[in-house]
Structure formats: structure tokens, C-alpha cells
Design an enzyme around this catalytic site. Sequence first.
Site, PDB file in Angstrom:
ATOM      1  N   ASP A 225     -11.525 -26.129 -22.972  1.00  0.00           N
ATOM      2  CA  ASP A 225     -10.628 -26.217 -21.826  1.00  0.00           C
ATOM      3  C   ASP A 225      -9.701 -27.412 -21.999  1.00  0.00           C
ATOM      4  O   ASP A 225     -10.065 -28.408 -22.598  1.00  0.00           O
ATOM      5  CB  ASP A 225     -11.434 -26.419 -20.535  1.00  0.00           C
ATOM      6  CG  ASP A 225     -12.293 -25.207 -20.215  1.00  0.00           C
ATOM      7  OD1 ASP A 225     -11.989 -24.124 -20.741  1.00  0.00           O
ATOM      8  OD2 ASP A 225     -13.268 -25.358 -19.466  1.00  0.00           O
TER       9      ASP A 225
ATOM     10  N   LYS B 117      -2.949 -25.166 -20.292  1.00  0.00           N
ATOM     11  CA  LYS B 117      -2.872 -26.021 -19.113  1.00  0.00           C
ATOM     12  C   LYS B 117      -1.775 -25.485 -18.227  1.00  0.00           C
ATOM     13  O   LYS B 117      -0.752 -25.024 -18.703  1.00  0.00           O
ATOM     14  CB  LYS B 117      -2.515 -27.437 -19.582  1.00  0.00           C
ATOM     15  CG  LYS B 117      -2.296 -28.426 -18.489  1.00  0.00           C
ATOM     16  CD  LYS B 117      -2.064 -29.785 -19.125  1.00  0.00           C
ATOM     17  CE  LYS B 117      -1.477 -30.791 -18.163  1.00  0.00           C
ATOM     18  NZ  LYS B 117      -2.147 -30.992 -16.926  1.00  0.00           N
TER      19      LYS B 117
ATOM     20  N   MET C 274     -12.368 -29.004  -6.875  1.00  0.00           N
ATOM     21  CA  MET C 274     -11.137 -28.198  -6.787  1.00  0.00           C
ATOM     22  C   MET C 274     -10.579 -28.185  -5.374  1.00  0.00           C
ATOM     23  O   MET C 274     -10.101 -27.164  -4.899  1.00  0.00           O
ATOM     24  CB  MET C 274     -11.428 -26.749  -7.239  1.00  0.00           C
ATOM     25  CG  MET C 274     -11.823 -26.661  -8.697  1.00  0.00           C
ATOM     26  SD  MET C 274     -12.275 -24.991  -9.202  1.00  0.00           S
ATOM     27  CE  MET C 274     -13.886 -24.824  -8.472  1.00  0.00           C
TER      28      MET C 274
HETATM   29  N1  SAH Z   1     -17.588 -27.741 -14.817  1.00  0.00           N
HETATM   30  C1  SAH Z   1     -16.916 -28.856 -14.214  1.00  0.00           C
HETATM   31  C2  SAH Z   1     -16.128 -28.469 -12.994  1.00  0.00           C
HETATM   32  C3  SAH Z   1     -14.971 -27.562 -13.273  1.00  0.00           C
HETATM   33  S1  SAH Z   1     -14.039 -27.233 -11.863  1.00  0.00           S
HETATM   34  C4  SAH Z   1     -17.959 -29.931 -13.881  1.00  0.00           C
HETATM   35  O1  SAH Z   1     -19.157 -29.667 -13.964  1.00  0.00           O
HETATM   36  O2  SAH Z   1     -17.570 -31.048 -13.537  1.00  0.00           O
HETATM   37  C5  SAH Z   1     -12.758 -28.420 -12.001  1.00  0.00           C
HETATM   38  C6  SAH Z   1     -12.907 -29.476 -10.934  1.00  0.00           C
HETATM   39  O3  SAH Z   1     -13.875 -30.428 -11.325  1.00  0.00           O
HETATM   40  C7  SAH Z   1     -11.668 -30.287 -10.675  1.00  0.00           C
HETATM   41  O4  SAH Z   1     -10.791 -29.616  -9.807  1.00  0.00           O
HETATM   42  C8  SAH Z   1     -12.238 -31.516 -10.034  1.00  0.00           C
HETATM   43  O5  SAH Z   1     -12.561 -31.294  -8.693  1.00  0.00           O
HETATM   44  C9  SAH Z   1     -13.531 -31.683 -10.805  1.00  0.00           C
HETATM   45  N2  SAH Z   1     -13.390 -32.613 -11.922  1.00  0.00           N
HETATM   46  C10 SAH Z   1     -13.540 -32.356 -13.235  1.00  0.00           C
HETATM   47  N3  SAH Z   1     -13.375 -33.470 -13.973  1.00  0.00           N
HETATM   48  C11 SAH Z   1     -13.113 -34.455 -13.091  1.00  0.00           C
HETATM   49  C12 SAH Z   1     -12.860 -35.852 -13.220  1.00  0.00           C
HETATM   50  N4  SAH Z   1     -12.843 -36.474 -14.402  1.00  0.00           N
HETATM   51  N5  SAH Z   1     -12.641 -36.561 -12.095  1.00  0.00           N
HETATM   52  C13 SAH Z   1     -12.662 -35.986 -10.889  1.00  0.00           C
HETATM   53  N6  SAH Z   1     -12.891 -34.679 -10.712  1.00  0.00           N
HETATM   54  C14 SAH Z   1     -13.111 -33.932 -11.796  1.00  0.00           C
END
Ligand code: SAH
Length: 518
Positions: free
Chosen positions: A55, A77, A192
Site C-alpha cells: 500500500d 495513492k 479513517m
Molecule cells: N491496517 C491499518 C489501518 C488501515 S485504515 C492499521 O492497522 O493501522 C487507514 C487508517 O488508519 C487511516 O485513515 C488512519 O485513520 C489510520 N492510520 C494509519 N496509519 C496512521 C498513522 N501513521 N497515523 C495516524 N493514523 C494512521
Amino acid sequence: MAAAEQPHDNHDPATAGPSRPHGKVFLVGAGPGDPGLITLRGIECLGRADVVVYDYLVNSVIVEHAPTSAERICLGKHGRSRIWPQEEINRQLVELAQAGKQVVRLKGGDPAVFARGAEEIDALRHHGIAFEVVPGITAALAAGSYAGIPITHRKLASAVALVTGREEDDKESAAIDYGALASFPGTLVVYMGVTTAPTWTAALISAGRSPDTPTAIVRRCSLPDQRLIQCTLGEVAGRMSGENRIRPPAIVIVGDVTTLAPTLSWFDKRPLFGQTIMVTRPRAQAASLAGLLSEQGANVVLQPAIEITEPTDWHPVDDAIRQLHHYDWLVFSSTNGVQFFVERLLASGWDTRSLGGLKIAAVGPGTAQALSRYYLTADLQPDEFHAEGLTEELDQHASGQRFLIPRASRGREVLPDKLRRAGGAVDQIVVYRSQDVEVPAPETQSRLAAGEIDWVTVTSSAIARALAKMFGEDLRKARLASLSPITSATLRELGFEPSIEAASHTMQGLVDALLKSE
Ligand code: SAH
């Protein structure tokens, strides 16, 4: 021998059935952003991947754990390249595995938290493809650790719920029960939820959660530009709109635990946090300074100013290597000098025993350390880390002695001149080429021009000159951190005044000077 006993010949696809081995798919969690936050198992899987499907949010440093020969497929992206529909990703994983590949499907955070991991696994199962799931640190946990918010707490929260702020997009899934969430006895962590903030915050509030509930928005957690905003639930939507709005990726933590952030946070309290610092050393040597700066919280931008390559002609080096017994001293004035010379020696079929009759001098501790990697110890290493220091020490030994100096294709002549004057015979050989990088990365150039880079580290005179050529007047937009008086003098000759100069002329010394200036 009877045909049946022959051990071969069962590869005919027409008769042998599915003889081609199937590959395997590893769904690997890459963690929230900091490349250190992936598991050892994840790195192992990457290390033997034939293909990495990742991703766009996954840190590219993590992808580098895959062999250079591995194919890399980035899934795009928003606004920059095409977004892959989920079905297409599933099909791609299946096809790659069917072609016999070891596939790493690298996902941000954990592969099963709001990541459609189950759909990918279903597709693999359906086609009988072997798979493994390697968990990752999900954003909720990382945001908690890196923003000083314990998502559970003995007194403040005995439960935690991970919630998507996006559900209205996904009509097939059950609608969120905001009533239940509003009365949930613990912390809510919303993923999200940036663009949808007005919807989910209003829903929670109208279902009974107080608009005054303490809340934290954590953007890009675990990365050097992490931001933490503390506000109330009622204020979240306002922070997500307007000119200075928070942009994704951000996670929202709702609950009393967020009030602990000012006390428990550590990440943004490190001394260089918030400082963007350009490291300009050649790529292969940037790691030590970059590592020291990151450790102190700096946002490091790598922009090599010079490039180190092999010499155009190895003959003089090879000749000198054959004649080593003619010399008394081998004098190194750089880590590159050590590395290129010794590697050439080894590659030519010799080993370090051929240096046994020579005394070795090193200009400073970095050079001495480079020697120690080959189990060589410098007989002489001055207290001052530059050519003058070395010559002063060597002067006493110079008369009647024969010196061999492996060096760069350009550089100062101080050392050979002084040794000759002191009665030594000096031969120099070019063991590596140092060239200016003429064009910086476009993003670095525009960030410097926009004043977004706080410091540029200048760790040699050659780098100073290359930077002046590469950036011109834009170099005035950042403060300059110089390694030594010689580097500072070169900067001044070029019309640039360093803001600080390291007291001790090592990478640690430079970092110490930066820490002092804050
Ligand atoms: N599988 C991922 C989540 C994917 S959904 C996990 O377990 O974290 C994508 C969402 O994850 C983003 O919209 C945000 O809300 C959150 N996210 C992912 N990376 C992030 C980061 N470094 N800082 C803050 N939020 C993050």
C-alpha cells in the site's frame, strides 16, 4: 532399466498434472510508519520475497528489506496514481502465487484491522493458495504509545473499541450502532475519520456522548512529523475543515485517557523534534549522522551533495599494491580511502597480511574505525581530526620515509606537501572518485526554497562547494551546521556564514552542536 524406474521425465505438463510448485502469500503488517515498527517475522518474509505488493502508506524503507531482485508493486495513492479495486488486488495475489512466487502483501498497521485482509484471504483460500498472516502494530496502539495516551488505564478506561469513521461508504456492512458506542465504557479509537468527522462526531453526540469528552487527533503517528491535537469531541469536525485542517492519515482517540498526553508523551519532547535537517554526505555514509539525528527526534532529509564512485583507472592502485613492500607508511585520510583501498587489495587476491610491514596512520577516529572493520589498527592517529593534525604527528617520522597515500580524485594537498618538506617521499594513488551531485531531488529543492528545511549539515569542504553550486541563494533559507573550522572557512569563502560549528569534528560532535543551539 525399466521405464518405470527412471527417476526423471515426469515434467511433461500434459501427463504430470500440476507439477509447478505453488507460491505462497504472506500478509504482513508493516506497522504505522516508523520503519522500526515491523516484526522480525515480517522482515524475514520480506527477505525472501519474489514480489512485494504494498500500500502507498507503507514506508518505502520497509520495502527495502526485500531483495533488490524482487518485483515491487505499489497499489497507488489518491490523486497521484491509479487506485486498485480490491478484486484486482485479490486477482493479482492469486496469479502471482499461481506463478510459483513467494508474495509479500505488505499492509500499513495490522493486515486485519480495517484492511480488507479477510477478503484477500478468502480469495487465496478459494484458489487453494497457501498463506500466512503476520500481525503488525495497528495505528491505535502506535498512536497511544507515540502520543502518550494509554488506550486502557486502570482508573480511566477498562475497554477500548476500534471504530471506522467511514462506514457510510460501505452500504453492505451493518450500520454503526452509535447509541452503543456513545455509552461504551471505555476509549474509542476512530480510523479513517478525517473527511467524515462531521458525520460520526455528530452521531456520537446526538446519541448521548458529551461534546466535552476529551479527544486527541494524532496525525502520521510514529513519523518525524507526527502531530497531536488535543480538543473536545465537539471540536473535532472543526479541526478537520478549513485552511489549516488536519489531513489524513490521522486517528482520533476519544476518552479521558487523552488528558494524559501532556504528562506521558515522549516522542515530541525529544530535543530535535520538529526540526527538519538535511544530511548531505554521500549516500553510503549518510546513515551514521542520519541515525543520530533521528534518534534525537529530527526529521531527516537525505540529499547527498557528492557522489562517491570507483576511480576511472585502477592501474596505479594495482601497481602500488604490488609494490607495498617499498613503503614505510600507509596514510589514510578518509573512511572511503580505507574502504576502496582495502577492498581492492582483497579483490586482487591479497589479504591484509600484505600490510604487515607497513605502519598505518589515520586522520581521525572515523578513519581508524573503518580500519578496525578490517581488523587493522592505526599506529598513529592525531588528537586533531584533520590533515594538519596528522602532518604534525607524522612530521617527526617523515625524514627518509616512504609514504603511500590512498586518496580521492580531488582534495587538499596539505598532507603530501608537508610530508615532502619534512623529507619524506610521497606517492599518492586515487582509490575513489568524488563528484558533485548537480541536481537535487525536486522535492528537496522546493522544500528548501519554501523555508521548510531548518538546518543543512555541511560535513566537508567538498560538500560545502557542491551545496553552493546545487542550491545557490536558496541555501540561505536554512541554517548551516558546519563540521569543522576548515569547512566553515570554505563556507565563508563561498559567502555563506555557518550558524554553528561542531566543537569536536565528528558526527556526534555535529549533533551535540545542534542540540546545544536549540
Ligand atoms: N491496517 C491499518 C489501518 C488501515 S485504515 C492499521 O492497522 O493501522 C487507514 C487508517 O488508519 C487511516 O485513515 C488512519 O485513520 C489510520 N492510520 C494509519 N496509519 C496512521 C498513522 N501513521 N497515523 C495516524 N493514523 C494512521
